[in-house]
Design a protein around this motif. Structure first.
Motif, PDB file in Angstrom:
ATOM      1  N   LYS A  97       0.902  -1.119   0.077  1.00  0.00           N
ATOM      2  CA  LYS A  97       0.060   0.216   0.306  1.00  0.00           C
ATOM      3  C   LYS A  97       1.071   1.007   0.061  1.00  0.00           C
ATOM      4  CE  LYS A  97      -3.946  -2.166   0.706  1.00  0.00           C
ATOM      5  NZ  LYS A  97      -4.037  -2.833   0.062  1.00  0.00           N
ATOM      6  N   VAL A  98       0.503   2.004  -0.638  1.00  0.00           N
ATOM      7  CA  VAL A  98       1.465   3.554  -0.977  1.00  0.00           C
ATOM      8  C   VAL A  98       0.381   4.304  -0.405  1.00  0.00           C
ATOM      9  CG1 VAL A  98       2.747   4.928  -2.692  1.00  0.00           C
ATOM     10  CG2 VAL A  98       2.902   2.210  -2.665  1.00  0.00           C
ATOM     11  N   VAL A  99       1.054   5.067   0.569  1.00  0.00           N
ATOM     12  CA  VAL A  99       0.455   6.253   0.876  1.00  0.00           C
ATOM     13  C   VAL A  99       1.506   7.478   0.985  1.00  0.00           C
ATOM     14  CG1 VAL A  99      -0.750   4.607   2.880  1.00  0.00           C
ATOM     15  CG2 VAL A  99       1.339   5.815   3.251  1.00  0.00           C
ATOM     16  N   GLN A 100       0.042   8.949   1.360  1.00  0.00           N
ATOM     17  CA  GLN A 100       1.245  10.036   1.197  1.00  0.00           C
ATOM     18  C   GLN A 100       1.441   9.865   2.725  1.00  0.00           C
ATOM     19  OE1 GLN A 100      -0.002  14.213  -0.472  1.00  0.00           O
ATOM     20  NE2 GLN A 100      -1.249  13.014  -1.782  1.00  0.00           N
ATOM     21  N   GLY A 101       2.694  10.428   2.929  1.00  0.00           N
ATOM     22  CA  GLY A 101       2.688  11.009   4.138  1.00  0.00           C
ATOM     23  C   GLY A 101       3.077  12.458   4.680  1.00  0.00           C
ATOM     24  N   GLY A 102       3.539  12.911   6.419  1.00  0.00           N
ATOM     25  CA  GLY A 102       3.210  14.057   6.123  1.00  0.00           C
ATOM     26  C   GLY A 102       4.566  14.418   6.861  1.00  0.00           C
ATOM     27  N   TYR A 103       4.722  15.554   7.398  1.00  0.00           N
ATOM     28  CA  TYR A 103       6.340  16.032   8.407  1.00  0.00           C
ATOM     29  C   TYR A 103       6.800  14.949   9.294  1.00  0.00           C
ATOM     30  CZ  TYR A 103       9.030  18.884  11.329  1.00  0.00           C
ATOM     31  OH  TYR A 103      10.653  19.178  11.626  1.00  0.00           O
ATOM     32  N   GLU A 104       5.498  14.030  10.159  1.00  0.00           N
ATOM     33  CA  GLU A 104       5.579  13.441  11.287  1.00  0.00           C
ATOM     34  C   GLU A 104       6.602  11.724   9.976  1.00  0.00           C
ATOM     35  OE1 GLU A 104       1.713  12.787  10.059  1.00  0.00           O
ATOM     36  OE2 GLU A 104       2.780  14.418  10.416  1.00  0.00           O
ATOM     37  N   ASP A 105       6.018  11.419   9.516  1.00  0.00           N
ATOM     38  CA  ASP A 105       6.616  10.475   8.471  1.00  0.00           C
ATOM     39  C   ASP A 105       7.908  11.088   8.391  1.00  0.00           C
ATOM     40  OD1 ASP A 105       4.279   9.041   8.827  1.00  0.00           O
ATOM     41  OD2 ASP A 105       3.788  10.273   7.172  1.00  0.00           O
ATOM     42  N   LYS A 125      12.601  -7.603   1.453  1.00  0.00           N
ATOM     43  CA  LYS A 125      10.764  -8.085   1.202  1.00  0.00           C
ATOM     44  C   LYS A 125      10.889  -7.249   0.086  1.00  0.00           C
ATOM     45  CE  LYS A 125       7.679  -7.934   4.829  1.00  0.00           C
ATOM     46  NZ  LYS A 125       6.901  -7.544   5.637  1.00  0.00           N
ATOM     47  N   ARG A 126      12.246  -7.570  -1.011  1.00  0.00           N
ATOM     48  CA  ARG A 126      12.727  -7.068  -2.430  1.00  0.00           C
ATOM     49  C   ARG A 126      11.429  -7.333  -3.634  1.00  0.00           C
ATOM     50  NH1 ARG A 126      18.586  -4.046  -4.136  1.00  0.00           N
ATOM     51  NH2 ARG A 126      18.070  -2.984  -2.802  1.00  0.00           N
ATOM     52  N   GLU A 127      11.292  -8.371  -3.025  1.00  0.00           N
ATOM     53  CA  GLU A 127      10.099  -9.395  -3.863  1.00  0.00           C
ATOM     54  C   GLU A 127       8.886  -8.739  -4.147  1.00  0.00           C
ATOM     55  OE1 GLU A 127       9.928 -11.352   0.201  1.00  0.00           O
ATOM     56  OE2 GLU A 127      11.207 -10.813  -0.996  1.00  0.00           O
ATOM     57  N   VAL A 128       8.147  -8.162  -2.956  1.00  0.00           N
ATOM     58  CA  VAL A 128       7.433  -8.158  -3.068  1.00  0.00           C
ATOM     59  C   VAL A 128       6.930  -6.322  -4.569  1.00  0.00           C
ATOM     60  CG1 VAL A 128       6.452  -8.678  -1.339  1.00  0.00           C
ATOM     61  CG2 VAL A 128       7.102  -6.506  -1.424  1.00  0.00           C
ATOM     62  N   GLN A 129       8.273  -5.878  -4.520  1.00  0.00           N
ATOM     63  CA  GLN A 129       8.069  -5.189  -5.628  1.00  0.00           C
ATOM     64  C   GLN A 129       7.592  -3.465  -5.516  1.00  0.00           C
ATOM     65  OE1 GLN A 129      10.443  -5.469  -7.862  1.00  0.00           O
ATOM     66  NE2 GLN A 129       9.553  -7.973  -7.384  1.00  0.00           N
ATOM     67  N   PRO A 130       7.869  -3.160  -4.310  1.00  0.00           N
ATOM     68  CA  PRO A 130       7.782  -1.682  -3.262  1.00  0.00           C
ATOM     69  C   PRO A 130       8.161  -0.532  -3.865  1.00  0.00           C
ATOM     70  CG  PRO A 130       9.930  -2.246  -2.057  1.00  0.00           C
ATOM     71  CD  PRO A 130       9.412  -3.383  -2.863  1.00  0.00           C
ATOM     72  N   ASN A 131       9.415  -0.576  -4.872  1.00  0.00           N
ATOM     73  CA  ASN A 131      10.187   0.187  -6.225  1.00  0.00           C
ATOM     74  C   ASN A 131       9.063   1.282  -6.832  1.00  0.00           C
ATOM     75  OD1 ASN A 131      12.155   1.713  -4.229  1.00  0.00           O
ATOM     76  ND2 ASN A 131      13.058   0.080  -4.744  1.00  0.00           N
ATOM     77  N   ASN A 132       8.905   0.223  -7.398  1.00  0.00           N
ATOM     78  CA  ASN A 132       7.877  -0.114  -8.750  1.00  0.00           C
ATOM     79  C   ASN A 132       6.739   0.279  -8.129  1.00  0.00           C
ATOM     80  OD1 ASN A 132       9.697  -2.693  -9.381  1.00  0.00           O
ATOM     81  ND2 ASN A 132       9.156  -1.144 -11.716  1.00  0.00           N
ATOM     82  N   ALA A 133       6.004  -0.545  -7.372  1.00  0.00           N
ATOM     83  CA  ALA A 133       4.521   0.257  -6.801  1.00  0.00           C
ATOM     84  C   ALA A 133       4.301   2.136  -5.925  1.00  0.00           C
ATOM     85  CB  ALA A 133       4.134   0.007  -5.526  1.00  0.00           C
ATOM     86  N   ILE A 134       5.284   2.092  -5.661  1.00  0.00           N
ATOM     87  CA  ILE A 134       5.850   3.428  -5.418  1.00  0.00           C
ATOM     88  C   ILE A 134       6.205   4.750  -6.400  1.00  0.00           C
ATOM     89  CG2 ILE A 134       8.091   4.074  -4.901  1.00  0.00           C
ATOM     90  CD1 ILE A 134       7.011   5.567  -1.868  1.00  0.00           C
ATOM     91  N   GLN A 135       6.826   4.717  -7.274  1.00  0.00           N
ATOM     92  CA  GLN A 135       7.441   4.975  -8.881  1.00  0.00           C
ATOM     93  C   GLN A 135       5.327   5.369  -8.965  1.00  0.00           C
ATOM     94  OE1 GLN A 135       9.571   7.449  -9.160  1.00  0.00           O
ATOM     95  NE2 GLN A 135      10.719   6.853  -8.339  1.00  0.00           N
ATOM     96  N   TRP A 136       4.359   4.425  -8.613  1.00  0.00           N
ATOM     97  CA  TRP A 136       3.341   4.301 -10.025  1.00  0.00           C
ATOM     98  C   TRP A 136       2.717   4.953 -10.021  1.00  0.00           C
ATOM     99  CZ3 TRP A 136       2.653   4.756 -15.018  1.00  0.00           C
ATOM    100  CH2 TRP A 136       0.974   4.324 -15.106  1.00  0.00           C
ATOM    101  N   ARG A 137       2.186   4.995  -8.525  1.00  0.00           N
ATOM    102  CA  ARG A 137       1.730   5.809  -7.541  1.00  0.00           C
ATOM    103  C   ARG A 137       2.066   7.369  -7.754  1.00  0.00           C
ATOM    104  NH1 ARG A 137      -0.961   6.772  -2.825  1.00  0.00           N
ATOM    105  NH2 ARG A 137      -2.125   8.740  -2.587  1.00  0.00           N
ATOM    106  N   MET A 138       3.097   7.654  -7.569  1.00  0.00           N
ATOM    107  CA  MET A 138       3.951   8.977  -7.832  1.00  0.00           C
ATOM    108  C   MET A 138       3.460   9.675  -9.213  1.00  0.00           C
ATOM    109  SD  MET A 138       6.970   8.849  -5.536  1.00  0.00           S
ATOM    110  CE  MET A 138       7.793   9.873  -6.374  1.00  0.00           C
ATOM    111  N   MET A 139       3.764   8.656 -10.453  1.00  0.00           N
ATOM    112  CA  MET A 139       3.895   9.051 -11.529  1.00  0.00           C
ATOM    113  C   MET A 139       1.951   9.034 -11.761  1.00  0.00           C
ATOM    114  SD  MET A 139       5.632   6.677 -13.950  1.00  0.00           S
ATOM    115  CE  MET A 139       6.119   6.641 -15.321  1.00  0.00           C
TER     116      MET A 139
END
Length: 373
Positions: free
Chosen positions: A210-218, A293-307
């Motif tokens: 799950k990709v979420v937007q964070g705040g200052y506290e994150d 846990k690289r196998e769950v591909q968080p980097n692609n997920a985060i980039q796609w959400r940002m795109m």
């Protein structure tokens, strides 16, 4: 036409850049607040009719024990670089900064020289004869950019050489990777991703990332991953306070100027990234991830959400920032080039950074100091 240069207010500066579709995030007034070790000034070019026709954020860095400064306009100034009478723009800037105590002026004209498509980059990586991206024929090139470089040399400007073999200069990257968004639907952008990217986005979704937007506290959670990334990728991390200052300064100017994204999986934060926006230009600015846990591909997920979010904001370009120019298989940064080129965009070469020595002795001393760092 002649121009005079003067200090302008932050409000005048911001109004000018806001009216343009694409200006570097390093040329907005708030960027000066991110760099407290430099003194920032907003400069304005005024034409004969009294109209503001160009702006620049200049950062002034004092020399220890001397009231002399390095004047730096990162990815600027914001002027018409296509004009024939460029001297009429740059001479007043040099005169003004010399008066302010500058011994060297450094600038980065936001002018694109060449582009290589993702397919051309892929072929270049596979070609054992190609050592550098510049060795490979570009998909597009702009002859006027080469002409501009020649004109700058004749005016006495000196091109800064990259600071290391990996193509990343001491200042801003000359080579970046960009995905064009203008006039494209999200479906079109998704279909432009290579098979591996599309597969990894699907895999992350299926695994429950799950990709979420964070705040200052994150920001501390982002920072923990960033420090781990710095160790893995062999670079010196900035302090947490830098990112906190960046968040506060940029968002005070515009709520969308900076965003933070975090990729969660089963209670773990696996990746985090910052995104910057000015007009229709969106940048992936800083990225961080864990080796777990690289196998769950968080980097692609985060980039796609940002795109997706960048597209929703009306972005004309999604900018992945710096890439290495070397195509050497042994270079640890080649993996990053492969990752970025999987998005189907372009490798882009800018004109690079240029110095004008106003005091040759102090400029030479700075050169010597930089070469020993």
């Amino acid at each position: 036409m002649s121009y005079r240069l003067k200090a302008i207010t932050r409000e005048e500066h911001l109004a000018f850049v806001t009216a343009r579709s694409s200006v570097s995030h390093m040329q907005v007034p708030s960027w000066g607040d991110v760099k407290p070790e430099w003194r920032a000034e907003s400069l304005g070019w005024i034409d004969d009719s009294g109209r503001l026709v160009g702006v620049g954020l200049v950062l002034l860095r004092p020399l220890p024990k001397l009231k002399r400064y390095l004047a730096y306009l990162p990815e600027g100034p914001v002027i018409d670089w296509a004009v024939a009478d460029l001297e009429q723009w740059l001479q007043p800037m040099l005169a003004y900064l010399k008066q302010r105590g500058a011994f060297t002026v450094k600038m980065g004209p936001p002018v694109v020289v060449r582009r290589w498509s993702a397919d051309a980059v892929k072929a270049a990586i596979a070609d054992p004869r190609a050592r550098w991206l510049r060795d490979v024929e570009a998909t597009e090139q702009d002859p006027s950019a080469f002409d501009l470089a020649e004109r700058l040399r004749r005016m006495g400007w000196q091109q800064t050489e990259p600071g290391s073999e990996d193509g990343f200069a001491a200042g801003q990257p000359r080579y970046v990777f960009q995905v064009p968004f203008a006039g494209r639907s999200l479906e079109d952008i998704h279909s432009g991703l290579n098979q591996q990217w599309r597969r990894n986005i699907k895999k992350a979704e299926k695994a429950g990332v799950k990709v979420v937007q964070g705040g200052y506290e994150d920001l501390p959670a982002f920072y923990d991953l960033y420090v781990e990334t710095a160790e893995r990728d062999r670079f010196i991390p900035r302090p947490l306070a830098y990112f906190q200052r960046m968040w506060t300064a940029l968002r005070a100017e515009d709520a969308n100027r900076m965003r933070l994204y975090l990729a969660h999986h089963e209670g773990d934060v696996l990746a985090a990234a910052t995104m910057l926006t000015v007009g229709e230009h969106v940048w992936y600015s800083y990225g961080a991830s864990t080796s777990r846990k690289r196998e769950v591909q968080p980097n692609n997920a985060i980039q796609w959400r940002m795109m997706c979010d960048a597209h929703e904001l009306g972005a004309g370009v999604y900018d992945f920032r710096g890439i290495t120019e070397t195509l050497d298989e042994g270079n640890h940064l080649l993996g990053l080039l492969r990752f970025k080129s999987g998005t189907g965009g372009d490798a882009v070469e800018y004109l690079g950074e240029w110095d004008y020595p106003l005091n040759k002795i102090l400029h030479k001393a700075l050169d010597l100091y930089m070469s020993r760092r």
